[in-house]
Write a protein that holds these residues in place. Sequence first.
Motif, mmCIF file in Angstrom:
data_model
loop_
_atom_site.group_PDB
_atom_site.id
_atom_site.type_symbol
_atom_site.label_atom_id
_atom_site.label_comp_id
_atom_site.label_asym_id
_atom_site.label_seq_id
_atom_site.Cartn_x
_atom_site.Cartn_y
_atom_site.Cartn_z
ATOM 1 N N ILE A 171 0.842 -1.200 0.000
ATOM 2 C CA ILE A 171 0.000 0.000 0.000
ATOM 3 C C ILE A 171 0.876 1.247 0.000
ATOM 4 O O ILE A 171 0.621 2.205 -0.749
ATOM 5 C CB ILE A 171 -0.940 -0.002 1.228
ATOM 6 C CG1 ILE A 171 -2.012 -1.092 1.074
ATOM 7 C CG2 ILE A 171 -1.594 1.370 1.409
ATOM 8 C CD1 ILE A 171 -2.827 -1.328 2.335
ATOM 9 N N ALA A 172 1.918 1.258 0.840
ATOM 10 C CA ALA A 172 2.817 2.410 0.904
ATOM 11 C C ALA A 172 3.492 2.642 -0.443
ATOM 12 O O ALA A 172 3.669 3.803 -0.868
ATOM 13 C CB ALA A 172 3.862 2.198 2.000
ATOM 14 N N ALA A 173 3.868 1.565 -1.133
ATOM 15 C CA ALA A 173 4.492 1.700 -2.451
ATOM 16 C C ALA A 173 3.505 2.297 -3.453
ATOM 17 O O ALA A 173 3.874 3.140 -4.287
ATOM 18 C CB ALA A 173 4.993 0.350 -2.929
ATOM 19 N N MET A 174 2.235 1.867 -3.383
ATOM 20 C CA MET A 174 1.208 2.422 -4.266
ATOM 21 C C MET A 174 1.011 3.907 -3.997
ATOM 22 O O MET A 174 0.937 4.725 -4.921
ATOM 23 C CB MET A 174 -0.112 1.662 -4.064
ATOM 24 C CG MET A 174 -1.270 2.119 -4.954
ATOM 25 S SD MET A 174 -2.251 3.488 -4.236
ATOM 26 C CE MET A 174 -2.908 2.729 -2.747
ATOM 27 N N ALA A 202 -5.043 -7.873 -11.146
ATOM 28 C CA ALA A 202 -3.933 -8.600 -11.775
ATOM 29 C C ALA A 202 -2.684 -8.595 -10.892
ATOM 30 O O ALA A 202 -1.555 -8.436 -11.368
ATOM 31 C CB ALA A 202 -3.613 -8.000 -13.139
ATOM 32 N N GLY A 203 -2.888 -8.761 -9.583
ATOM 33 C CA GLY A 203 -1.780 -8.833 -8.639
ATOM 34 C C GLY A 203 -1.178 -7.506 -8.245
ATOM 35 O O GLY A 203 -0.245 -7.457 -7.442
ATOM 36 N N GLN A 204 -1.710 -6.392 -8.768
ATOM 37 C CA GLN A 204 -1.194 -5.067 -8.466
ATOM 38 C C GLN A 204 -2.128 -4.342 -7.504
ATOM 39 O O GLN A 204 -3.349 -4.390 -7.658
ATOM 40 C CB GLN A 204 -1.069 -4.248 -9.757
ATOM 41 C CG GLN A 204 -0.546 -2.832 -9.553
ATOM 42 C CD GLN A 204 -0.565 -2.009 -10.832
ATOM 43 O OE1 GLN A 204 -1.358 -2.269 -11.738
ATOM 44 N NE2 GLN A 204 0.306 -1.016 -10.923
ATOM 45 N N VAL A 205 -1.545 -3.670 -6.509
ATOM 46 C CA VAL A 205 -2.352 -2.833 -5.627
ATOM 47 C C VAL A 205 -2.734 -1.567 -6.401
ATOM 48 O O VAL A 205 -1.861 -0.818 -6.859
ATOM 49 C CB VAL A 205 -1.586 -2.445 -4.355
ATOM 50 C CG1 VAL A 205 -2.440 -1.539 -3.472
ATOM 51 C CG2 VAL A 205 -1.181 -3.685 -3.571
ATOM 52 N N VAL A 206 -4.042 -1.345 -6.560
ATOM 53 C CA VAL A 206 -4.501 -0.179 -7.329
ATOM 54 C C VAL A 206 -5.150 0.878 -6.442
ATOM 55 O O VAL A 206 -5.305 2.024 -6.849
ATOM 56 C CB VAL A 206 -5.471 -0.608 -8.453
ATOM 57 C CG1 VAL A 206 -4.754 -1.528 -9.438
ATOM 58 C CG2 VAL A 206 -6.725 -1.278 -7.898
#
Length: 266
Positions: free
Chosen positions: A145-148, A181-185
């Motif tokens: 989440i922090a990276a997103m 698709a495995g990505q936090v959006v």
Amino acid sequence: MTGSSKNAQAAALLAAYDEQLRGGSEGAGVPTSMDGPVIRVEYPNRGFVSYRSLEGLDGAEVDALIARQRDFFAAKGQAVEWKLRGHDQPADLPDRLRAAGFEPEEQETVLVAESADIVERLRGRESVDGVAIRRTGETVDFERIAAMESIVWNDDWSWLADELVRHQATGLTDIYIAEAAGQVVSAAWAVYKQGTDFTGLWGGSTLAEWRGKGIYKALVAIRAARAEELGYKYLQVDASDDSSPILQRLGFVPVTTTTPWVHTPK
């Protein structure tokens, strides 16, 4: 709803907000102390000052109160935020804060709604095709989440992972992650204000290419339903200028504004 009915609703929601959310509940789980009418909260990264009312203090007493909070945290080498609401008195409080060396950050709108009303309005909007939304308590998810958020804001938000760990440890926060698709959006969290009727809604940032697909609304719907299930009557958001119009269309009512006034020691 007529204009007078809307005004009465906003006044009732503001009264509940002032009565329940201002003062003691803001310092739950961290060291606090009182100085007259204010609560002084010692967060790890910076201090925080709030209060329900400064009624009864004259100008000199208000100035002295402001200076004491500034000096208390400056002695610890910390910045301090004085949380000013738009309806606070005295009316010249911003001038007094500026004279004491505080500077304003971005103003937000305080929005309040009844959980049951939002649940009804957003019934059927709790999911989005191609997006999986789930509640999480895993540190690895907090780091994702922090990276997103770092991508959304084009800044280093790595600190948020530790912040979410701290929230999770209180047992009064639900954290939701939206993946495609495995990505936090997108991600959002709900903070249950113990001893009150309020749930605070935080987060909701979404990657640019995933906006406009209903993810934000779904996260609001899910958190509203959870708050209602847990017996929290009201939802509250400090909303940016981007989020405020969206939330008002969903049924949230603007009741005041909030502006962080911050002093940073030299």
